[in-house]
Design a protein around this motif. Structure first.
Motif: not given
Length: 457
Positions: A238-240, A259-262, A301-307
């Protein structure tokens, strides 16, 4: 076709195969996708024809707090997995808290599995937890089938799941080296605040100022250093804040398996629109401003956040302190398991995202994180026949009567969303259709086989 029945084939004019939407028939055998055929190649037999509704892989939501055993007044496997099915979610991965006991030992893991037995309408996997002093429990839990582990770098909100220090993390990561398992981080740390918390506790801005971006930034600084040092798979939940994204990119470029999610709430809600006393919007880390939100969308959109996940974290209404509207006292958590797909699509479709992006961000990458990508998240022969059938163009209003979570409190009440789930199929079985469920739960527990060596991200 009756609810609960096993299907032999599903036909649609709009089946999402890779990044192409085209007419196809998905042939199902023994709960798996057997073949994907064109109409002309289909030999016949009973088929569920869904017209021009979109058929795509079921959603894999890898961040769900079911809270059973111990806090069944908050949620439970029966209600959570029904809500999941109604939202086109075919697999959930349950967090190690806020159940009592938390999933921090093999014994506690077995107790949770026992409680979940016979209650799951969709397939369910489980995260373990890292707390101070349980490092020798981690490998046995991997052998028992957990998907990986979650830890907190700040108070978790419940006493039975204490947060870890850097020394605790070093002990845990030494145990995880070479296992191929993954460590998930709630990435906030306490920082020395120059100003004392003053302000009206009923104003959202007061709460937001108490959890500044720097708390995420400093936590992620620690995580990236440890990830590079130990070369253990790490994942930021949960990156905010968009501010740490540069730090994450630098660590990845330096070789960190990170990896990172939001979450749907950070992408759908923004601080400027939260009314005074509306504590149903409180979560940690907090919902931030609209400029930050657009930066998260750009990073996605840039693929910096994975899911993208729900972080479904319900509680009983009294814990939200709606009577006094005090953000500082209220439980932090948002309920949205049932509405992830339409929440995401309603915003993403306006920003140029395609249906293939939905599958990548809500199914494929979440399955990969959970080590389920050999059977979930793809319309591929040999994979589980987990399908969501939905109408992306159709709108609906979220009303309390249609919410299947145990507690109906959600910041999305009254919102008009785009994307109606018509039916959900789990391993070839029709578990949900038009607000009705199969008579008995048909979900399975998914135990993850231990890996011989680390996996490549």
């Amino acid at each position: 076709m009756e609810l609960g029945s096993s299907l032999g084939a599903v036909r649609s004019k709009r089946v999402l195969l890779g990044d192409q939407v085209r007419p196809a028939i998905i042939v199902i055998k023994d709960g798996k996708i057997h073949q994907i055929l064109s109409d002309t190649d289909f030999a016949g037999g009973e088929v569920l024809d869904v017209g021009d509704s979109v058929v795509m892989p079921g959603i894999v939501d890898c961040h769900v707090h079911v809270n059973e055993p111990g806090r069944v007044s908050w949620e439970g496997f029966w209600t959570a997995t029904r809500a999941a099915a109604a939202g086109g979610v075919t697999t959930i991965v349950d967090m190690p808290l806020n159940s009592i006991p938390p999933t921090t030992t093999v014994e506690n893991f077995h107790e949770k599995q026992l409680e979940a037995t016979g209650k799951c309408f969709v397939d369910t996997a489980f995260w373990g937890g890292v707390i101070p002093g349980n490092q020798l429990d981690l490998r046995p839990m991997i052998q028992a089938g957990v998907a990986g582990f979650k830890c907190f770098l700040i108070h978790s909100g419940v006493e039975e799941f204490p947060h870890v220090t850097e020394r605790d993390l070093q002990a845990a990561m030494a145990q995880l080296q070479g296992t191929g398992s993954v460590l998930l981080f709630h990435a906030e740390v306490d920082v020395q605040q120059t100003t004392q918390e003053i302000g009206d506790p009923c104003q959202y801005s007061t709460f937001l100022q108490s959890r500044p971006d720097v708390m995420e930034m400093e936590a992620i600084r620690t995580i990236t250093a440890l990830c590079l040092q130990y070369q253990v798979r790490c994942h930021i939940v949960h990156l905010s804040s968009a501010k740490p994204l540069e730090l994450i990119q630098e660590a990845r470029q330096a070789g960190a398996p990170l990896t990172v999610e939001t979450t749907h709430h950070y992408l759908s809600l923004c601080a400027e629109n939260i009314p005074a006393g509306a504590t149903q919007f409180k979560c940690c880390p907090p919902i931030r401003g609209s400029v930050n939100q657009e930066q998260l969308w750009s990073a996605l959109k840039a693929g910096q956040i994975d899911m993208v996940v729900s972080d479904h974290s319900p509680c009983t209404p009294d814990l939200k302190k709606l009577d006094n509207g005090d953000f500082t006292e209220a439980w932090g958590g948002i309920s949205s398991l049932q509405f992830g797909l339409p929440l995401f699509w309603s915003s993403a479709s306006k920003r140029g995202f395609q249906l293939s992006d939905v599958v990548r961000l809500l199914s494929q990458q979440t399955a990969r994180l959970s080590s389920l990508d050999n059977r979930k998240g793809s319309l591929t022969p040999g994979y589980d026949a987990d399908l969501v059938i939905w109408e992306p163009e159709k709108e609906f209003v979220i009303e309390e009567a249609s919410i299947h979570h145990k507690n109906k409190l959600t910041p999305y009440l009254g919102l008009t969303l785009q994307g109606v789930v018509c039916a959900t199929i789990v391993r070839g079985q029709l578990v949900y259709r038009k607000d009705s469920f199969c008579p008995e739960p048909l979900g399975k527990h998914l135990l993850i086989p231990p890996r011989e060596s680390p996996v490549q991200l």
